[in-house]
Design an enzyme around this catalytic site. Structure first.
Site, PDB file in Angstrom:
ATOM      1  N   THR A  93      -0.131  -1.252  -5.239  1.00  0.00           N
ATOM      2  CA  THR A  93      -0.583  -1.245  -6.585  1.00  0.00           C
ATOM      3  C   THR A  93       0.856  -2.054  -7.293  1.00  0.00           C
ATOM      4  O   THR A  93       2.099  -1.451  -7.106  1.00  0.00           O
ATOM      5  CB  THR A  93      -0.343  -0.106  -7.179  1.00  0.00           C
ATOM      6  OG1 THR A  93      -1.448   0.668  -6.437  1.00  0.00           O
ATOM      7  CG2 THR A  93      -0.671  -0.173  -8.811  1.00  0.00           C
ATOM      8  N   LYS A 168      -7.158  -1.441 -12.023  1.00  0.00           N
ATOM      9  CA  LYS A 168      -6.703  -0.233 -11.571  1.00  0.00           C
ATOM     10  C   LYS A 168      -5.646   0.390 -12.573  1.00  0.00           C
ATOM     11  O   LYS A 168      -5.893   1.357 -13.050  1.00  0.00           O
ATOM     12  CB  LYS A 168      -5.493  -0.562 -10.406  1.00  0.00           C
ATOM     13  CG  LYS A 168      -4.602   0.440 -10.033  1.00  0.00           C
ATOM     14  CD  LYS A 168      -4.942   1.463  -8.729  1.00  0.00           C
ATOM     15  CE  LYS A 168      -3.757   2.344  -8.700  1.00  0.00           C
ATOM     16  NZ  LYS A 168      -4.113   3.479  -7.589  1.00  0.00           N
ATOM     17  N   LYS A 243       4.352   5.187 -12.462  1.00  0.00           N
ATOM     18  CA  LYS A 243       4.487   3.761 -11.924  1.00  0.00           C
ATOM     19  C   LYS A 243       3.514   2.919 -12.490  1.00  0.00           C
ATOM     20  O   LYS A 243       3.716   1.739 -12.831  1.00  0.00           O
ATOM     21  CB  LYS A 243       4.501   3.864 -10.394  1.00  0.00           C
ATOM     22  CG  LYS A 243       4.280   2.228  -9.851  1.00  0.00           C
ATOM     23  CD  LYS A 243       4.207   2.297  -8.381  1.00  0.00           C
ATOM     24  CE  LYS A 243       3.711   0.741  -8.195  1.00  0.00           C
ATOM     25  NZ  LYS A 243       3.324   0.650  -6.695  1.00  0.00           N
TER      26      LYS A 243
END
Ligand code: NAD
Length: 298
Positions: A93, A168, A243
């Site tokens: 990611t 995402k 994050k």
């Protein structure tokens, strides 16, 4: 079967590489952490002394790294040594901008690349039930799909380069904000003398219904499987939510989107991470809301 270099054999990469071995691929792995290498070796991954060595002769290179800077640094190290037309699949990611930069560098050195971040956590990585969100052109997606199928159960082509990362962070921004909304509602219900069960019974089948409430309910009781029933053991850890929302906040700022709630949610989870809650489930945000409400919530 395919020869795959797998770089980054951590919590996620280790079991993903093991599933590629189980599917019959030859997997050449590298990670700077010896324990990660030892574990992957026990699952049949052929450990190499460096990333450059691992990519030698590989048809496909998969990366599963902590962040975009490490990804771009690693691409600088390996792209010149990888065979022409190697298919690069990055499952980490990272920022959308970093994913697009990585794809552009890969294309300039004669390689093909897709970004393919995942959801499903370590449980999904182990059980080969991950969801992959893939960005890249049609031909590259078609080449990556059968490889990803050995590690996941749902593979969605989201669009061109960077679109997997975009999907995402947008999804996780919805999730992070909705958990705060649900938590504020439960704390308000407590202050109003409304039981958690009553709020759950109404809202979970009404217009307030969402995954944060119906599946990951932040109070113990109404959903026995939610992390709140086991002292907020994750689940989806605060550190990972912080994050992902940090990446969402970067994208909001970069593109001038007036995402007030996304920016505020990013701050809240970063604060929670930095005050000793990094390893708790992200639904632990309800306890911060309670603490901050103090006497005023009664
Ligand atoms: P992790 O820290 O356990 O694993 C990352 C691994 O990359 C480490 O073992 C590290 O040593 C290795 N690494 C660092 N630099 C390297 C290099 N130059 N070459 C090879 N390996 C290198 O992290 P993780 O939990 O496995 O997560 C990996 C990625 O997946 C992250 O981007 C994370 O945001 C994402 N993700 C994690 C989860 C989860 O539940 N853990 C869920 C979805 C997505």
């Amino acid at each position: 079967m395919t020869t795959i270099a797998f770089l980054g054999l951590g919590h996620m990469g280790g079991p993903m590489a093991a599933n590629l071995v189980k599917a019959g691929h030859t997997v050449r792995g590298f990670d700077p952490v010896p324990a990660a290498c030892e574990h992957a070796a026990s699952e049949g991954v052929a450990i190499q002394v460096s990333a450059r060595e691992a990519v030698t002769g590989a048809d496909v290179i998969i990366t599963m790294l902590p962040n975009g800077k490490l990804l771009l640094d690693l691409y600088t190290e390996i792209l010149s040594g990888a065979p022409a037309s190697t298919l690069l699949i990055d499952c980490s990611t990272v920022d959308v901008a970093d994913a697009r930069e990585a794809e552009s560098r890969a294309a300039s050195s004669g390689h093909r690349m897709v970004d393919a971040p995942v959801s499903g956590g370590v449980v999904g990585a182990t059980a080969a039930t991950l969801t992959f969100m893939v960005g890249g052109d049609d031909a590259n997606f078609a080449a990556a799909e059968p490889i990803l199928a050995a590690m996941g159960k749902k593979i969605v082509h989201c669009g061109g380069p960077g679109s997997g990362q975009a999907a995402k962070i947008c999804n996780n921004m919805i999730l992070g904000i909705s958990m705060i909304a649900v938590s504020e509602a439960f704390v308000l219900a407590e202050a109003l003398g409304l039981s958690s069960q009553a709020l759950y019974d109404v809202a979970s089948t009404a217009s307030g219904s969402c995954w944060a409430l119906n599946t990951n309910c932040p109070v113990p009781g109404p959903v026995p499987t939610s992390p709140a029933n086991r002292d907020y053991e994750p689940g989806f850890a605060v550190a990972l939510m912080a994050k992902d929302l940090g990446l969402a906040a970067n994208a909001l700022r970069e593109h001038g989107v007036a995402g007030e709630l996304g920016l505020r949610a990013a701050e809240r989870y970063a604060n929670l991470r930095d005050t000793g809650h990094a390893g708790k489930d992200f639904s632990d945000v309800i306890n911060e809301i309670r603490t901050q409400s103090g006497e005023g919530a009664n």
